[in-house]
Motif scaffolding. Structure first.
Motif, short mmCIF file in Angstrom:
data_model
loop_
_atom_site.label_atom_id
_atom_site.label_comp_id
_atom_site.label_asym_id
_atom_site.label_seq_id
_atom_site.Cartn_x
_atom_site.Cartn_y
_atom_site.Cartn_z
N ALA A 1 -0.63 -2.33 17.13
CA ALA A 1 -0.28 -3.11 15.94
C ALA A 1 0.14 -2.13 14.85
O ALA A 1 -0.24 -0.95 14.88
CB ALA A 1 -1.47 -3.94 15.46
N THR A 2 0.91 -2.63 13.92
CA THR A 2 1.30 -1.84 12.76
C THR A 2 1.41 -2.80 11.59
O THR A 2 1.09 -3.99 11.74
CB THR A 2 2.61 -1.05 13.03
OG1 THR A 2 2.95 -0.32 11.85
CG2 THR A 2 3.74 -1.98 13.41
N CYS A 3 1.84 -2.33 10.44
CA CYS A 3 1.86 -3.24 9.30
C CYS A 3 2.76 -2.71 8.20
O CYS A 3 3.30 -1.61 8.29
CB CYS A 3 0.44 -3.47 8.77
SG CYS A 3 -0.48 -1.98 8.43
N VAL A 4 2.92 -3.53 7.16
CA VAL A 4 3.74 -3.16 6.01
C VAL A 4 2.80 -2.75 4.89
O VAL A 4 1.81 -3.44 4.61
CB VAL A 4 4.63 -4.35 5.57
CG1 VAL A 4 5.50 -3.96 4.38
CG2 VAL A 4 5.49 -4.84 6.74
N CYS A 5 3.12 -1.63 4.26
CA CYS A 5 2.27 -1.06 3.21
C CYS A 5 2.85 -1.44 1.84
O CYS A 5 4.07 -1.57 1.69
CB CYS A 5 2.24 0.45 3.34
SG CYS A 5 1.23 1.30 2.10
N GLY A 6 1.98 -1.56 0.84
CA GLY A 6 2.47 -1.78 -0.52
C GLY A 6 3.49 -0.72 -0.92
O GLY A 6 4.46 -1.02 -1.62
N SER A 7 3.29 0.52 -0.44
CA SER A 7 4.23 1.58 -0.82
C SER A 7 5.58 1.42 -0.13
O SER A 7 6.59 1.94 -0.61
CB SER A 7 3.63 2.97 -0.54
OG SER A 7 3.54 3.18 0.84
N ASP A 8 5.64 0.66 1.00
CA ASP A 8 6.94 0.36 1.62
C ASP A 8 7.80 -0.53 0.71
O ASP A 8 9.02 -0.59 0.85
CB ASP A 8 6.76 -0.39 2.96
CG ASP A 8 6.10 0.48 4.04
OD1 ASP A 8 6.27 1.72 3.99
OD2 ASP A 8 5.43 -0.08 4.93
N LEU A 9 7.12 -1.20 -0.22
CA LEU A 9 7.87 -2.11 -1.11
C LEU A 9 8.62 -1.35 -2.21
O LEU A 9 9.53 -1.89 -2.82
CB LEU A 9 6.93 -3.14 -1.74
CG LEU A 9 6.25 -4.11 -0.77
CD1 LEU A 9 5.36 -5.09 -1.53
CD2 LEU A 9 7.26 -4.87 0.08
N TRP A 10 8.24 -0.08 -2.47
CA TRP A 10 8.97 0.69 -3.51
C TRP A 10 10.45 0.83 -3.11
O TRP A 10 11.32 0.45 -3.89
CB TRP A 10 8.31 2.04 -3.76
CG TRP A 10 6.94 1.96 -4.40
CD1 TRP A 10 5.74 2.11 -3.75
CD2 TRP A 10 6.60 1.70 -5.78
NE1 TRP A 10 4.69 1.97 -4.64
CE2 TRP A 10 5.19 1.72 -5.89
CE3 TRP A 10 7.37 1.45 -6.93
CZ2 TRP A 10 4.52 1.51 -7.10
CZ3 TRP A 10 6.70 1.23 -8.13
CH2 TRP A 10 5.30 1.26 -8.22
N PRO A 11 10.77 1.34 -1.92
CA PRO A 11 12.20 1.40 -1.56
C PRO A 11 12.78 0.00 -1.32
O PRO A 11 13.95 -0.25 -1.66
CB PRO A 11 12.22 2.24 -0.27
CG PRO A 11 10.83 2.15 0.27
CD PRO A 11 9.92 2.01 -0.92
N TYR A 12 11.97 -0.90 -0.78
CA TYR A 12 12.45 -2.27 -0.51
C TYR A 12 12.94 -2.93 -1.79
O TYR A 12 13.90 -3.70 -1.80
CB TYR A 12 11.31 -3.09 0.12
CG TYR A 12 11.72 -4.47 0.59
CD1 TYR A 12 12.32 -4.65 1.84
CD2 TYR A 12 11.48 -5.61 -0.19
CE1 TYR A 12 12.68 -5.91 2.29
CE2 TYR A 12 11.83 -6.87 0.26
CZ TYR A 12 12.44 -7.02 1.50
OH TYR A 12 12.79 -8.27 1.95
N ARG A 13 12.25 -2.59 -2.89
CA ARG A 13 12.62 -3.17 -4.20
C ARG A 13 13.62 -2.30 -4.95
O ARG A 13 13.96 -2.58 -6.10
CB ARG A 13 11.36 -3.34 -5.06
CG ARG A 13 10.44 -4.44 -4.53
CD ARG A 13 9.10 -4.47 -5.25
NE ARG A 13 8.34 -5.65 -4.85
CZ ARG A 13 7.02 -5.78 -5.01
NH1 ARG A 13 6.32 -4.81 -5.54
NH2 ARG A 13 6.40 -6.88 -4.62
N GLY A 14 14.07 -1.22 -4.32
CA GLY A 14 15.08 -0.37 -4.96
C GLY A 14 14.53 0.56 -6.01
O GLY A 14 15.27 1.19 -6.76
N ILE A 15 13.20 0.67 -6.11
CA ILE A 15 12.61 1.56 -7.12
C ILE A 15 12.66 3.00 -6.61
O ILE A 15 12.97 3.92 -7.35
CB ILE A 15 11.16 1.12 -7.44
CG1 ILE A 15 11.19 -0.31 -7.99
CG2 ILE A 15 10.50 2.09 -8.42
CD1 ILE A 15 9.84 -0.98 -8.06
N ASP A 16 12.39 3.19 -5.31
CA ASP A 16 12.66 4.48 -4.66
C ASP A 16 14.00 4.33 -3.94
O ASP A 16 14.31 3.27 -3.39
CB ASP A 16 11.57 4.82 -3.64
CG ASP A 16 10.29 5.30 -4.30
OD1 ASP A 16 10.31 5.55 -5.52
OD2 ASP A 16 9.28 5.39 -3.60
N PRO A 17 14.80 5.40 -3.92
CA PRO A 17 16.12 5.30 -3.28
C PRO A 17 16.02 5.20 -1.74
O PRO A 17 15.06 5.69 -1.14
CB PRO A 17 16.80 6.61 -3.68
CG PRO A 17 15.68 7.55 -3.94
CD PRO A 17 14.53 6.74 -4.46
#
Lengths: 340, 340
Positions: free
Chosen positions: B34-50
């Motif tokens: 199993a794996t998962c999505v991290c809150g920190s994955d949302l930084w690039p997803y939201r365009g805050i990290d490039p």
């Protein structure tokens, strides 16, 4: 009485002022044996902090108790006492945790100014610590140092978790930085790196136990600390300046998981969150809770195991306070003592 | 194999990718359960990290060892393992001090991306911890949680010195914040205040041991924490968001001498030096050294004493990773698990 008053940046005058009197029943009046000029007194002197009206100066003090209020229980007239720059009840939950400079009743310790013949000290029982007896004259400078610079350097070293097996670096070679070197050595640190480019200060640092001197600053200073610590950085770094450059130098000189103890009043400092996050350092500091350490420090001084009074490399009568400020401002003196 | 790749903000696709192979002799290949999505994955997803080029995603992983390099000594094919988001040798001085996420050999733990069928893990001996046996299916979410969110919440609580006799407040009600509540409770804190305004998250916080819920934020939140702590502030505050507001809320909610443990990746945060100085708090945090805690956390999960897997309130097959990102971005899910 005579007392120093700052009228404007660069303008300190010793004037005749009213003797202080008991105001609250927990007050004491102390006849000062000696006082001194603090690095933080130079902020208004240099115009960095405003001087809005003529201000009685001085917050470091040691001397003989002259009178006490009706509710004072443990402090008595005739005792020689040392106090901290903040008064504290020493009974609240914050004091009992060792943070007397954030006491719920916190107020200035030398309420009427410490660069004077007399001062009023609030919350005398919680603020003042008496020495075993009236001290020999030559112990007075060291006891005075305990009231601020020694206590502050000591807190910096404790906050940085200086101790056996740890390499300690000290950023800042003022009186506080030099006494942080002394503290780190007393706390058992095997290696103490003093960062200083001034020869007389380097000498005192070595006398206080420094094993290494680093003369570089900023990025070069950080690189030198890393070089001396297997590329990792020091375990403990004491920051004793309070500028953006010195704070960043301290943080970057510390290894991941290490401790920064910062005691320089942070003026116009902004810490970059992301760099701090990835630095993995512990950060702790603030106004030193000197009261926590006073009994131990007085004991070390009384038994002549430490000589913090050596940071006073200029001694003048109180009436020459203006020259004491000038000498410190121009870095001609590490720290000036005023005999009262 | 199948694996999630981020092509641009908001654009996550599960694609057929090359299977990872052993590159260094200290590598392991893990077949993920199993794996998962991290809150920190949302930084690039939201365009805050490039997102500069298509990027394999995911750094949380648990599964069965498929193959190991020639120099791997303690990890064997067939073992069920949990690893941290950073690989570490676990032998350098920094690792031995418990800061494996600042290991001198630090590198990504799921080197080829963790939201995939397989991943390559460098420094396998120092990074991976094997469970006593292949776990029952219902334990997998909790073991997966140990690889990041539980370990991170736990580190936050440890950094904040949560423990007996201490009141702990947690800023942030994401998975990390909720697991910091669980950690504080496990570490023996008598009172744990969760700051949350979302009912399902409040419920999970209470289930994990929270004794109080504070719904206010910012200055009002700080005032409420003070009200609940005799005007002093909490002894320990865990910051699990990483914004300017949340950091200041954490610092201001902490009593003088208290401890802030911050584990939200601090984006665009600037800490005002003078306020921090006078706050008298201890500040410590950074990327959680999950490896330090893994043996203990695995033991607690294995013996069913904690159930951190409850933070996964959405479970999808790996091929639906895009929906998992969307649900977390829109706060429809606390945390999404991807079955492989």
């Amino acid at each position: 009485m005579r007392g120093a008053v700052m009228h404007a940046p660069g303008d300190v005058r010793v004037e005749t002022r009213d003797d202080p009197a008991i105001v609250a029943p927990t007050d004491a009046i102390v006849r000062l044996s000696a006082t001194c000029v603090c690095g933080s007194d130079l902020w208004p002197y240099r115009g960095i902090d405003p001087v809005e009206s003529p201000t009685p100066m001085g917050h470091e003090y040691a001397g003989i108790v002259e009178a006490v209020g009706d509710e004072v229980r443990t402090i008595e007239p005739g005792q020689f006492v040392v106090g901290s720059f903040f008064a504290s009840d020493n009974t609240c939950e914050i004091c009992r945790a060792g943070y007397q400079t954030s006491c719920v009743q916190r107020q200035p310790g030398a309420a009427t100014g410490g660069q004077a013949e007399y001062t009023r000290v609030p919350l005398a029982d919680g603020t003042l610590v008496a020495t075993p007896d009236v001290p020999a004259d030559d112990l007075v400078p060291s006891l005075l140092a305990a009231s601020d610079v020694l206590g502050t350097g000591w807190f910096g070293a404790v906050a940085a978790e200086a101790g056996p097996g740890r390499t300690v670096a000290v950023v800042g070679d003022g009186a506080v930085g030099l006494l942080a070197v002394l503290a780190a050595t007393q706390l058992g640190a095997g290696r103490v790196i003093a960062m200083s480019r001034h020869e007389p200060r380097q000498e005192l640092a070595l006398e206080y136990g420094a094993t290494d001197i680093v003369t570089e600053r900023g990025d070069d200073g950080v690189a030198r600390i890393k070089e001396l610590t297997g590329g990792l950085g020091a375990h403990s770094v004491v920051e004793a300046v309070g500028t953006q450059e010195s704070m960043m130098q301290a943080i970057r000189s510390t290894r991941p998981g290490g401790h920064v103890g910062y005691v320089g009043v942070a003026h116009d400092v902004q810490l970059p969150g992301e760099e701090l996050f990835f630095s993995h350092v512990h950060l702790h500091g603030g106004p030193a809770p000197v009261r926590r350490f006073l009994p131990e420090l007085i004991d070390l001084i009384w038994n002549r195991r430490i000589d913090p009074g050596k940071v006073f490399d200029l001694e003048l009568p109180l009436d020459d306070a203006a020259e004491a400020y000038r000498a410190m401002d121009e870095r001609r003196a590490i720290k000036a003592l005023l005999r009262v």
